[in-house]
Motif scaffolding. Structure first.
Motif, PDB file in Angstrom:
ATOM      1  N   GLN A   1       0.830  -1.207   0.000  1.00  0.00           N
ATOM      2  CA  GLN A   1       0.000   0.000   0.000  1.00  0.00           C
ATOM      3  C   GLN A   1       0.868   1.262   0.000  1.00  0.00           C
ATOM      4  O   GLN A   1       0.503   2.279  -0.593  1.00  0.00           O
ATOM      5  N   GLU A   2       2.008   1.200   0.691  1.00  0.00           N
ATOM      6  CA  GLU A   2       2.910   2.356   0.681  1.00  0.00           C
ATOM      7  C   GLU A   2       3.422   2.640  -0.729  1.00  0.00           C
ATOM      8  O   GLU A   2       3.522   3.806  -1.146  1.00  0.00           O
ATOM      9  N   LEU A   3       3.770   1.570  -1.468  1.00  0.00           N
ATOM     10  CA  LEU A   3       4.338   1.746  -2.811  1.00  0.00           C
ATOM     11  C   LEU A   3       3.289   2.128  -3.849  1.00  0.00           C
ATOM     12  O   LEU A   3       3.575   2.913  -4.767  1.00  0.00           O
ATOM     13  N   THR A   4       2.075   1.580  -3.745  1.00  0.00           N
ATOM     14  CA  THR A   4       1.080   1.729  -4.824  1.00  0.00           C
ATOM     15  C   THR A   4      -0.072   2.645  -4.476  1.00  0.00           C
ATOM     16  O   THR A   4      -0.848   3.012  -5.356  1.00  0.00           O
ATOM     17  N   LYS A   5      -0.211   3.014  -3.163  1.00  0.00           N
ATOM     18  CA  LYS A   5      -1.338   3.826  -2.709  1.00  0.00           C
ATOM     19  C   LYS A   5      -2.678   3.127  -2.949  1.00  0.00           C
ATOM     20  O   LYS A   5      -3.705   3.770  -3.167  1.00  0.00           O
ATOM     21  N   LEU A   6      -2.691   1.790  -2.966  1.00  0.00           N
ATOM     22  CA  LEU A   6      -3.939   1.040  -3.204  1.00  0.00           C
ATOM     23  C   LEU A   6      -4.887   1.198  -2.026  1.00  0.00           C
ATOM     24  O   LEU A   6      -4.478   1.207  -0.861  1.00  0.00           O
ATOM     25  N   ASP A   7      -6.185   1.324  -2.336  1.00  0.00           N
ATOM     26  CA  ASP A   7      -7.234   1.371  -1.317  1.00  0.00           C
ATOM     27  C   ASP A   7      -8.112   0.135  -1.534  1.00  0.00           C
ATOM     28  O   ASP A   7      -8.952   0.099  -2.439  1.00  0.00           O
ATOM     29  N   PHE A   8      -7.930  -0.882  -0.692  1.00  0.00           N
ATOM     30  CA  PHE A   8      -8.657  -2.136  -0.893  1.00  0.00           C
ATOM     31  C   PHE A   8     -10.133  -2.036  -0.534  1.00  0.00           C
ATOM     32  O   PHE A   8     -10.890  -2.966  -0.780  1.00  0.00           O
TER      33      PHE A   8
END
Length: 505
Positions: A480-487
């Protein structure tokens, strides 16, 4: 058979050998049972007598009811009454004429036997017409009322021996010539053998053929205008009985062939998504009990052997339709395509039970579409059948048949990257993680893939990777830190699922 040789038929045939002249009382309809021999006492009106005119004249009252052929008849001495005809050839003798007469009888009975055998056999119309033309020494045609189909024959003779000048024009020219005369088309309502004003030098007779009170065809007979033409007309009448029965069978077969042809053409057009008239679709499919609203399925069939052999493929189509009456199989651009009308099946399990056995016995593979109501979906079903065969063969090449519903995901995966490569459609997070793993020898992309496949369950994903749950959560935080993904974002989750799905291609 009931029909016997008549005196006018006999005279007509003998007139081809001798120049003959009838008495004014000549009645040609008398049946001939055979030959009679002059003894001056016994007279048989059913027998033919061949004698010298000098023997006949003293007994003409007794012989007036008997058919007779006279030789050496003086000019003007032919009786006014009776059934006699005279041979005008001065060199004819009784023995020769008798032998020629016997041959006429023999030819007639041979001809009669041929008609009888033809009536009981499956010989084609051309055989009948050519045999008839040869025996009757006429030109014969059978023409349908729309002038689209004709059977014709031409006797082999020189132009000098062609008084009708028929050999000098083609059959289409003849039909065109006849068709330009209004009387020809208007006379289809008549029955029996009728004379027609001939455009030639000879006589033209026609016989109309009816089927279910509809005028379907005409038998045309053309011959030179000569003595004993009534005998020729009687031969036409005799022949017409057989022609009518034979042509009705021919017409029925032709109608069935045309129906089948229109059915196949309509089905081919629907499969290819070509423009079709709704009325034609309903009419042409309805001739075989199919309806536009029925439930359909399409199969693409592929033979292991003889795939390139046209005869083998046609034979296979026939065998398939015989085995499965609810199907109609045809060659469409060299591919064997079968359309199944499930609405016609009374036993829904019969096809499922027998179809696999038929494929194995004939070394055939099949792609099977889904089912759909309405002919409007036939093109789509055809595409499904082709794709089922393609993807099924790639994935499970040991199967005999494959259903499209079992390979829909394979189709989606293949077509998702049909226009654009997978790396242009995948979520951007995947390329970030792929590059990070490459530099740090990591497993973040695999971790995310397992997280997605386990329906975004951290515990299930950790177990699947055989790592501790805290280790998995640490990796997930790094992702999440690398991609800024919001699951928690549903669209992000769907995109990730599709991305990993198409990566399997």
């Amino acid at each position: 058979m009931e029909r016997e040789m008549t005196f006018d038929i006999f005279c007509c045939k003998l007139n081809a050998l001798y120049q003959m002249s009838p008495g004014k009382g000549f009645t040609g309809s008398r049946q001939l049972k055979g030959f009679g021999f002059h003894d001056g006492i016994h007279f048989n009106r059913d027998c033919l007598y061949v004698m010298d005119s000098q023997e006949y004249l003293p007994l003409k009252k007794q012989y007036q009811s008997c058919p007779a052929v006279l030789l050496s008849c003086p000019a003007g001495a032919l009786p006014l009454t009776g059934n006699a005809v005279a041979i005008l050839d001065t060199g004819a003798d009784v023995r020769t004429v008798f032998q020629d007469s016997a041959k006429v009888f023999m030819d007639f009975y041979t001809w009669r036997e041929f008609l009888h055998e033809f009536d009981l056999s499956s010989l084609d119309m051309n055989s009948l017409v050519f045999q008839a033309a040869e025996f009757m020494e006429m030109e014969l045609w059978i023409v349908d009322k729309d002038y689209r189909d004709s059977i014709s024959t031409r006797l082999k003779k020189s132009l000098e021996d062609d008084p009708l000048e028929i050999d000098r024009i083609t059959t289409p020219e003849l039909l065109n010539l006849l068709n330009t005369q209004p009387e020809f088309a208007e006379s289809f309502h008549t029955s029996g053998v009728q004379p027609y004003p001939s455009p030639f030098l000879g006589l033209l007779y026609y016989f109309n053929i009816f089927y279910q009170e509809e005028h379907i065809a005409r038998l045309l007979s053309a011959f030179p205008d000569q003595t004993f033409s009534r005998g020729r007309v009687r031969m036409v009448e005799y022949l017409s009985e057989f022609v009518e029965r034979a042509y009705i069978k021919y017409h029925q077969n032709t109608v069935d062939l045309r129906k089948n042809s229109r059915f196949r053409e309509t089905l081919s057009s629907l499969l290819m998504a070509a423009h079709t008239d709704p009325i034609d679709v309903r009419t042409n499919l309805g001739s075989f009990g199919w309806q536009p609203f029925h439930l359909f399925q399409v199969m693409k069939l592929e033979l292991e052997e003889f795939q390139g052999n046209l005869i083998s493929r046609n034979y296979f189509c026939v065998q398939f339709d015989m085995a499965f009456p609810s199907c109609h199989t045809l060659l469409l651009h060299d591919e064997i395509i079968s359309v199944r009308d499930l609405s016609l099946e009374t036993d829904s399990l019969y096809f499922e039970r027998e179809f696999p056995c038929f494929l194995r016995e004939n070394l055939c593979h099949a792609g099977i579409s889904n089912e759909a109501e309405g002919v409007a979906f036939l093109h789509r079903l055809l595409m499904e059948a082709k794709d089922a065969l393609y993807f099924g063969r790639k994935k499970h090449n040991t199967f005999w048949y494959w259903r499209f519903r079992d390979y829909a995901l394979d189709y989606l995966r293949a077509n998702a990257v049909h226009q654009y490569p997978a790396d242009q459609l995948e979520h951007p997070a995947l390329s970030i993680l792929r590059e990070y793993d490459l530099r740090h020898n990591g497993m973040l992309l695999e971790t995310l893939s397992m997280f997605v496949r386990q329906r975004f369950s951290a515990s299930a994903a950790a177990n699947a990777l055989f790592i501790h749950r805290s280790t998995f959560l640490h990796r997930l935080n790094r992702i999440q830190e690398l991609t800024k993904l919001d699951f928690s974002d549903e669209e992000q989750r769907v995109w990730l699922m599709i991305s990993f799905f198409i990566l399997k291609t």
